[in-house]
Design a protein around this motif. Sequence first.
Motif, PDB file in Angstrom:
ATOM      1  N   ILE A 175      -6.624  -7.917 -25.224  1.00 36.64           N
ATOM      2  CA  ILE A 175      -7.297  -7.263 -24.091  1.00 36.64           C
ATOM      3  C   ILE A 175      -6.306  -6.287 -23.482  1.00 36.64           C
ATOM      4  CG2 ILE A 175      -8.527  -7.576 -21.916  1.00 36.64           C
ATOM      5  CD1 ILE A 175      -9.184 -10.379 -22.722  1.00 36.64           C
ATOM      6  N   GLY A 176      -6.648  -4.990 -23.549  1.00 36.63           N
ATOM      7  CA  GLY A 176      -5.783  -3.948 -23.006  1.00 36.63           C
ATOM      8  C   GLY A 176      -5.114  -3.140 -24.107  1.00 36.63           C
ATOM      9  N   GLY A 216      -2.864  -0.929 -23.803  1.00 35.66           N
ATOM     10  CA  GLY A 216      -1.696  -0.311 -23.187  1.00 35.66           C
ATOM     11  C   GLY A 216      -0.497  -0.512 -24.095  1.00 35.66           C
ATOM     12  N   GLU A 276       1.710  -2.464 -29.104  1.00 35.99           N
ATOM     13  CA  GLU A 276       2.895  -2.934 -29.827  1.00 35.99           C
ATOM     14  C   GLU A 276       2.612  -4.279 -30.515  1.00 35.99           C
ATOM     15  OE1 GLU A 276       6.280  -0.566 -27.196  1.00 35.99           O
ATOM     16  OE2 GLU A 276       6.359  -2.749 -27.221  1.00 35.99           O
ATOM     17  N   ALA A 315      -3.092  -8.384 -22.187  1.00 33.79           N
ATOM     18  CA  ALA A 315      -2.033  -7.410 -21.839  1.00 33.79           C
ATOM     19  C   ALA A 315      -2.654  -6.336 -20.965  1.00 33.79           C
ATOM     20  CB  ALA A 315      -1.431  -6.814 -23.106  1.00 33.79           C
ATOM     21  N   LEU A 334       9.659   0.198 -16.106  1.00 35.10           N
ATOM     22  CA  LEU A 334      10.449   0.406 -17.320  1.00 35.10           C
ATOM     23  C   LEU A 334      11.867  -0.088 -17.075  1.00 35.10           C
ATOM     24  CD1 LEU A 334       9.260   4.055 -18.104  1.00 35.10           C
ATOM     25  CD2 LEU A 334       8.629   1.978 -19.354  1.00 35.10           C
ATOM     26  N   TYR A 372       6.442   1.716 -28.852  1.00 33.29           N
ATOM     27  CA  TYR A 372       7.144   1.486 -30.121  1.00 33.29           C
ATOM     28  C   TYR A 372       6.210   1.050 -31.246  1.00 33.29           C
ATOM     29  CZ  TYR A 372      11.356   1.873 -27.303  1.00 33.29           C
ATOM     30  OH  TYR A 372      12.347   2.327 -26.462  1.00 33.29           O
TER      31      TYR A 372
END
Length: 480
Positions: A187-188, A190, A195, A277, A327, A359
């Motif tokens: 879920i998500g 992003g 990744e 996520a 970050l 990444y």
Amino acid sequence: MSDKFDVIVIGAGPGGYVAAIRAAQLGLKTACVEKWVDEKGGAVLGGTCLNVGCIPSKALLESTHQFHNAQHADVHGIQVSGDVTMDVKAMVARKDKIVGNLTMGVAGLFKANGVTLLQGMGKLHGGKKVEVTAADGSSATYEAENVILASGSVPVEIPPAPLTEGLILDNEGALNIDETPKRLGVIGAGVIGLEMGSVWARLGTEVTVLEAMDDFLAAADKDVAKEAAKLFKKQNLDIKLGARCTGTEVIGGKEVKVKYTDANGDQEIVVDKLIVAVGRKPQTQGLLADDSGVNLDERGFIFVNEQCQTGVPGVYAIGDSVRGPMLAHKASEEGIMVADIIAGHHAQMNYDVIPNIIYTHPELAWVGKTEQELKAEGAKIKVGKFPFAANGRAMAANETDGFVKMIACEETDRVLGVHIVSGIASELIGQAAIAMEFCSSAEDLQMTVFAHPTVSEAIHEAALAVDGHAIHMANRKKRK
Ligand SMILES: NC(=O)c1ccc[n+]([C@@H]2O[C@H](COP(=O)([O-])OP(=O)(O)OC[C@H]3O[C@@H](n4cnc5c(N)ncnc54)[C@H](O)[C@@H]3O)[C@@H](O)[C@H]2O)c1
């Protein structure tokens, strides 16, 4: 141990531990408080990044990328006899070893720099007093001239998908899946979703990613998002946009029914594991006593100014618990800035030049503004784009997907944004960040000698393309 310090840092993540080391290097008597303990009661240093975030996810991404390359080694003429197989438990054990080495490394750096580690939950009281409560309930109070709050963030949980041991997982659980699931839901779409979805798709898992928004990677430049969507589709990542999770049901204790709605109405899929996520939120619970004087903003972040100062003189906050991108490198730089300010130096941070990286493979990286943001601001811009398909070194490496896109100001020629899709975009973006930090113009990069043959030449060519002067492709723009 004396209970008075020049600096007490609460939190030993990439914001906090870096701030503590810098403060100690500058001659300040420094302590760092960390509540996270391992099963033996030892302090776990390095925060989310080292333990359950950046580093372990990169270890898994690297292992599965190597696996993928081994499976496709025939492009280089390499013949592998028999099937290439992955020992997932060995992959996870390797990841754990890397994490262990790094967290031990932080403990070593604390020792080498004379940072005192205070194990327990730190709470800020009025008068810059910090109460530290250990796991056994005992507590002690320390005083400091300066306090740096670096408490980080925690994953957002959503009511339709409550975490369920071994089945519905957050980023931490996602890193410890120890056998390849047949079907994975995420879920998500992003950073974490893409990744972790990539890790398992490379091992043959059927991955379905549900993304509530209609736009894919809304924060990225549209060219990057479009290219990424095309490439991820080829990698069997089934990304469903406009798909909002509405509920989950664990079936027979071993699989999960995921319900969602999209433009066509109610839908459902059944998966063996589900990763949630959907973002992170600042971690401030229990951090601030009523008399601390520190305020939160309307979204729950600790309220700070450009120099990370809270409303209480001598109390600072950095990293995921304050405004700005979540970050690790942003947190570390804020930590250094604040330690320098405390030591009486002039220090500031350039929030306009913070690289962002996803990444996946290829990696997606950018620094500065997107074309869409600049156009919305009414900026007059010129854009140069160069594809890796026209770069000799990328061909040799079998890494021809993607491009470098550079955006410069039409009037001043200053570089305003660089957007890269490449197998090594995370490394290339540093060149763009250095250029932008030094207020480079596109012409400065055009006049810089880039080594041949390198993948970096695509940055040179994109800078040339800004003015329609790229050498190794036909330029669309009229030359001046
Ligand atoms: N490479 C990196 O730099 C890196 C890696 C991992 C995490 N992080 C950081 O960690 C943080 C968390 O990462 P993340 O991936 O969880 O968050 P994110 O904000 O990157 O993505 C979350 C996505 O979930 C979607 N979403 C939210 N609710 C939903 C729902 N109910 N159904 C479907 N989709 C939904 C959002 O629209 C969004 O696209 C981010 O701030 C990120 O910057 C960075």
